[in-house]
Design a protein around this motif. Sequence first.
Motif, short mmCIF file in Angstrom:
data_model
loop_
_atom_site.label_atom_id
_atom_site.label_comp_id
_atom_site.label_asym_id
_atom_site.label_seq_id
_atom_site.Cartn_x
_atom_site.Cartn_y
_atom_site.Cartn_z
N ALA A 1 -5.15 -3.45 -5.92
CA ALA A 1 -5.72 -2.37 -5.11
C ALA A 1 -7.18 -2.22 -5.51
O ALA A 1 -7.51 -2.26 -6.70
CB ALA A 1 -4.96 -1.07 -5.35
N VAL B 1 -5.19 3.44 -10.51
CA VAL B 1 -5.33 3.60 -9.05
C VAL B 1 -5.93 4.97 -8.73
O VAL B 1 -6.70 5.12 -7.78
CB VAL B 1 -3.95 3.40 -8.37
CG1 VAL B 1 -3.97 3.87 -6.92
CG2 VAL B 1 -3.53 1.94 -8.45
N LEU C 1 -5.56 -3.35 -0.08
CA LEU C 1 -4.53 -4.07 -0.84
C LEU C 1 -4.69 -5.57 -0.64
O LEU C 1 -4.95 -6.02 0.48
CB LEU C 1 -3.15 -3.65 -0.32
CG LEU C 1 -2.33 -2.73 -1.23
CD1 LEU C 1 -1.85 -3.45 -2.47
CD2 LEU C 1 -3.11 -1.48 -1.62
N LEU D 1 -3.60 4.88 0.34
CA LEU D 1 -4.15 3.52 0.38
C LEU D 1 -3.72 2.86 1.67
O LEU D 1 -2.56 2.97 2.06
CB LEU D 1 -3.63 2.69 -0.79
CG LEU D 1 -4.10 3.06 -2.20
CD1 LEU D 1 -3.25 2.34 -3.24
CD2 LEU D 1 -5.57 2.72 -2.38
N ALA E 1 0.85 -1.21 0.00
CA ALA E 1 0.00 0.00 0.00
C ALA E 1 0.88 1.25 0.00
O ALA E 1 0.64 2.20 -0.76
CB ALA E 1 -0.93 -0.01 1.21
#
Length: 375
Positions: A237, A207, A89, A84, A73
């Motif tokens: 993710a 992401v 994750l 994150l 992360a």
Amino acid sequence: MGLDELPLREDLRGRTPYGAPQLPQALQLNVNENPHGPSPALVAALQRAVGEVAGTLNRYPDREAVALRTDLAAYLTSRTEVPLGVERLWAANGSNEVLQQVLQAFGGPGRTALGFEPSYSMHPLLATGTGTAWAAERRAADFTLSVDDAVAAVERHRPAVVFLTTPNNPTGTATGLDVVDAVCAASSGVVVVDEAYAEFSALPSAVTLLDRHPRLLVSRTMSKAFALAGARLGYLAASADVVDALRLVRLPYHLSALTQAAARTALAHSGELLGTVEAVKGQRDRMVHGIRGLGLDVVPTEANFLLFGRFRDPAAVWRSLLDAGVLVRDVSTGPGLSGWLRVNAGTPDETTAFLDALAAVAPTTTSEEPKGSAQ
Ligand SMILES: Cc1ncc(COP(=O)(O)O)c(C=O)c1O
């Protein structure tokens, strides 16, 4: 007893397993690995980390791989500036296993997964293995994917899982976030952006769209830019809910303590490992230049490999290169790939060997078909 006599699932009959040739005597430019092995300092660090774990191997590993997922992360946050946490994750033995878990959780009998071909050949194999129907749509002649075509395909198939691969394997083509955004908006299922080669590309990661789309999943791997293919570590993710869904199908203790220790050590050396990316891209660009200099076509690439051709008899060119000691990938029997071969960037010496071998075979073997007619 042959395979035919086994009570094999009907949908697996006649299928062939994934199988890129492994011929260690040749230069290995066929599976998109990073040609740079770990430095002596990293080898020593790996030995220490694995040595520490060795004394505890009577115990199962951390089933949740919390420390490793926390490190992953932090790594992704450092690359994308998207905050994150560990809960968003997930990690498994290579991104292939991650993708299989995604299909186990969100695909399966009665459901469809959609891909845009030519693309990564494991996506349909993983779909089949999990009993998920596979719907294939074609990319444009130049291997790009437009918003309109992608959205129309989603509306036609209503898939439970959509695969978008960027940069795409085997073409190297990058897909913009506008396509990802539009496909997410049009989908009622999950959308998997396979970013196995993201570190080689200048484009922003999907992401950055995660907060906008709760059913978006971004998969990554340590096999390519991280030069850790042998350790088998892939990750994903997504939302915390998606991660909880993957827990329903993972095997208990699926990530060995040795894998977790090796991957964490590599992540702690990410600066050194990712330091090879520019060198790899430099050799890729040398290949592009050298191949075009021979009068051949190269598809524009954002990855550590490229598609080159087109050849009248790609299998014969593949064989001639192998006879010269260079192993490339014959992808020409794949959908839309007639006449093309794929090669990944090597060390400077490997790149020279490849270009020399190609110069010896290429002039007599190009396709008669006009450029840009790839289908
Ligand atoms: C697009 C893509 N996704 C996923 C993978 C799987 O990589 P790994 O299982 O080593 O993480 C590959 C490997 O070549 C790939 O090309």
